[in-house]
Design a protein around this motif. Structure first.
Motif, PDB file in Angstrom:
ATOM      1  N   ALA A   1       0.886  -1.283  -0.181  1.00 55.33           N
ATOM      2  CA  ALA A   1       0.128   0.106  -0.153  1.00 55.33           C
ATOM      3  C   ALA A   1       0.578   1.152   0.003  1.00 55.33           C
ATOM      4  CB  ALA A   1      -1.077   0.053   0.944  1.00 55.33           C
ATOM      5  N   VAL A   2       2.099   1.426  -0.082  1.00 50.85           N
ATOM      6  CA  VAL A   2       2.974   2.404  -0.309  1.00 50.85           C
ATOM      7  C   VAL A   2       4.191   2.190  -1.134  1.00 50.85           C
ATOM      8  CG1 VAL A   2       2.391   3.300   2.275  1.00 50.85           C
ATOM      9  CG2 VAL A   2       4.367   1.832   1.932  1.00 50.85           C
ATOM     10  N   LYS A   3       4.691   3.376  -1.698  1.00 46.63           N
ATOM     11  CA  LYS A   3       5.793   3.275  -2.588  1.00 46.63           C
ATOM     12  C   LYS A   3       7.272   3.206  -1.759  1.00 46.63           C
ATOM     13  CE  LYS A   3       7.659   4.994  -6.989  1.00 46.63           C
ATOM     14  NZ  LYS A   3       7.452   5.804  -8.002  1.00 46.63           N
ATOM     15  N   MET A   4       7.410   2.200  -1.123  1.00 46.30           N
ATOM     16  CA  MET A   4       8.504   2.037  -0.285  1.00 46.30           C
ATOM     17  C   MET A   4       9.039   0.725  -0.087  1.00 46.30           C
ATOM     18  SD  MET A   4       7.908   4.269   3.157  1.00 46.30           S
ATOM     19  CE  MET A   4       9.575   3.975   3.969  1.00 46.30           C
ATOM     20  N   ALA A   5      10.160   0.380   0.008  1.00 46.12           N
ATOM     21  CA  ALA A   5      11.053  -0.787  -0.016  1.00 46.12           C
ATOM     22  C   ALA A   5      11.031  -1.298   1.427  1.00 46.12           C
ATOM     23  CB  ALA A   5      12.008  -1.093  -0.792  1.00 46.12           C
ATOM     24  N   LYS A   6      10.885  -2.448   1.778  1.00 44.97           N
ATOM     25  CA  LYS A   6      11.253  -3.040   3.238  1.00 44.97           C
ATOM     26  C   LYS A   6      12.647  -2.774   3.476  1.00 44.97           C
ATOM     27  CE  LYS A   6       7.609  -6.538   2.675  1.00 44.97           C
ATOM     28  NZ  LYS A   6       7.392  -7.926   2.502  1.00 44.97           N
ATOM     29  N   ARG A   7      13.105  -2.903   4.551  1.00 40.86           N
ATOM     30  CA  ARG A   7      14.554  -2.730   4.771  1.00 40.86           C
ATOM     31  C   ARG A   7      15.136  -4.508   4.729  1.00 40.86           C
ATOM     32  NH1 ARG A   7      16.479   1.026   8.996  1.00 40.86           N
ATOM     33  NH2 ARG A   7      16.302   2.387   7.317  1.00 40.86           N
TER      34      ARG A   7
ATOM     35  N   VAL B   1      19.533 -14.006   3.708  1.00 39.60           N
ATOM     36  CA  VAL B   1      18.518 -12.722   3.643  1.00 39.60           C
ATOM     37  C   VAL B   1      18.403 -12.440   5.196  1.00 39.60           C
ATOM     38  CG1 VAL B   1      16.306 -11.991   3.063  1.00 39.60           C
ATOM     39  CG2 VAL B   1      17.419 -13.719   1.482  1.00 39.60           C
ATOM     40  N   THR B   2      18.310 -11.275   5.480  1.00 40.06           N
ATOM     41  CA  THR B   2      17.958 -10.653   6.721  1.00 40.06           C
ATOM     42  C   THR B   2      16.933  -9.441   6.566  1.00 40.06           C
ATOM     43  OG1 THR B   2      18.581 -10.004   8.763  1.00 40.06           O
ATOM     44  CG2 THR B   2      19.772  -8.992   7.115  1.00 40.06           C
ATOM     45  N   ASP B   3      16.054  -9.411   7.442  1.00 42.55           N
ATOM     46  CA  ASP B   3      15.063  -8.392   7.482  1.00 42.55           C
ATOM     47  C   ASP B   3      14.615  -7.678   8.910  1.00 42.55           C
ATOM     48  OD1 ASP B   3      13.411 -10.318   8.437  1.00 42.55           O
ATOM     49  OD2 ASP B   3      11.672 -10.137   7.025  1.00 42.55           O
ATOM     50  N   ALA B   4      15.691  -8.100   9.820  1.00 43.54           N
ATOM     51  CA  ALA B   4      15.638  -7.795  11.237  1.00 43.54           C
ATOM     52  C   ALA B   4      15.363  -6.111  11.048  1.00 43.54           C
ATOM     53  CB  ALA B   4      16.969  -7.989  11.969  1.00 43.54           C
ATOM     54  N   GLY B   5      14.458  -5.641  11.956  1.00 42.77           N
ATOM     55  CA  GLY B   5      14.073  -4.549  12.045  1.00 42.77           C
ATOM     56  C   GLY B   5      15.122  -3.628  12.842  1.00 42.77           C
ATOM     57  N   ASN B   6      15.775  -4.258  13.945  1.00 45.88           N
ATOM     58  CA  ASN B   6      16.503  -3.566  14.595  1.00 45.88           C
ATOM     59  C   ASN B   6      17.906  -3.534  13.804  1.00 45.88           C
ATOM     60  OD1 ASN B   6      19.023  -3.553  16.394  1.00 45.88           O
ATOM     61  ND2 ASN B   6      17.371  -3.420  18.051  1.00 45.88           N
ATOM     62  N   PRO B   7      18.670  -2.170  13.470  1.00 43.55           N
ATOM     63  CA  PRO B   7      19.649  -1.974  12.804  1.00 43.55           C
ATOM     64  C   PRO B   7      21.082  -2.998  13.227  1.00 43.55           C
ATOM     65  CG  PRO B   7      18.714   0.177  12.982  1.00 43.55           C
ATOM     66  CD  PRO B   7      17.831  -0.923  13.917  1.00 43.55           C
ATOM     67  N   ASP B   8      21.135  -2.855  14.508  1.00 46.26           N
ATOM     68  CA  ASP B   8      22.145  -3.489  15.102  1.00 46.26           C
ATOM     69  C   ASP B   8      22.093  -5.096  14.792  1.00 46.26           C
ATOM     70  OD1 ASP B   8      23.738  -1.345  16.201  1.00 46.26           O
ATOM     71  OD2 ASP B   8      22.444  -1.471  18.262  1.00 46.26           O
ATOM     72  N   ILE B   9      20.809  -5.655  15.040  1.00 47.51           N
ATOM     73  CA  ILE B   9      20.566  -6.971  14.740  1.00 47.51           C
ATOM     74  C   ILE B   9      20.805  -7.352  13.372  1.00 47.51           C
ATOM     75  CG2 ILE B   9      19.172  -8.908  14.844  1.00 47.51           C
ATOM     76  CD1 ILE B   9      17.830  -7.618  17.253  1.00 47.51           C
ATOM     77  N   HIS B  10      20.367  -6.256  12.524  1.00 51.77           N
ATOM     78  CA  HIS B  10      20.500  -6.501  10.999  1.00 51.77           C
ATOM     79  C   HIS B  10      21.716  -6.712  10.666  1.00 51.77           C
ATOM     80  CE1 HIS B  10      18.202  -5.771   7.144  1.00 51.77           C
ATOM     81  NE2 HIS B  10      19.162  -5.743   6.518  1.00 51.77           N
ATOM     82  N   PHE B  11      22.823  -5.609  11.046  1.00 51.94           N
ATOM     83  CA  PHE B  11      24.230  -5.516  10.708  1.00 51.94           C
ATOM     84  C   PHE B  11      24.933  -6.778  11.110  1.00 51.94           C
ATOM     85  CE2 PHE B  11      28.372  -4.254  11.959  1.00 51.94           C
ATOM     86  CZ  PHE B  11      28.832  -3.845  10.572  1.00 51.94           C
ATOM     87  N   ASN B  12      24.707  -7.243  12.285  1.00 55.08           N
ATOM     88  CA  ASN B  12      25.509  -8.076  13.038  1.00 55.08           C
ATOM     89  C   ASN B  12      25.187  -9.592  12.356  1.00 55.08           C
ATOM     90  OD1 ASN B  12      27.013  -6.873  14.601  1.00 55.08           O
ATOM     91  ND2 ASN B  12      25.133  -6.650  16.558  1.00 55.08           N
TER      92      ASN B  12
END
Length: 93
Positions: A50-56, A70-81
């Motif tokens: 419903a929006v013109k945005m990509a998931k992180r 593939v990772t889609d962890a919402g928390n940036p630290d978890i995502h990066f690690n």
């Protein structure tokens, strides 16, 4: 940016001009691709509903072109690690 045989590329619907400003503001050292038509976002199935945005979402793609992790962890630290650990796993025999 290529480090340890890993190249980081960001992709979003934003324009090239918007990306230039974002890179300057946050002093980024990697490429951002402007996918204003959404072809890359669609190919990787990461469009938010419903929006013109990509998931992180981050994809680790091997030299053979296959997605390794593939990772889609919402928390940036978890995502990066999580991505850092996946990259480290590539170096194991």
């Amino acid at each position: 940016m290529t480090t340890n045989n890993v190249e980081v590329i960001g992709v979003s619907f934003d324009s090239a001009d918007s990306h230039k400003q974002f890179i300057a503001k946050y002093n980024l050292n990697f490429t951002l691709l402007a996918d204003t038509g959404g072809k890359i976002v669609e190919a990787y199935d990461v469009k938010m509903p419903a929006v013109k945005m990509a998931k992180r979402v981050s994809f680790l793609i091997g030299l053979d072109g296959k997605i390794v992790h593939v990772t889609d962890a919402g928390n940036p630290d978890i995502h990066f690690n999580e991505m850092k650990d996946a990259i480290a796993g590539l170096k194991k025999p």
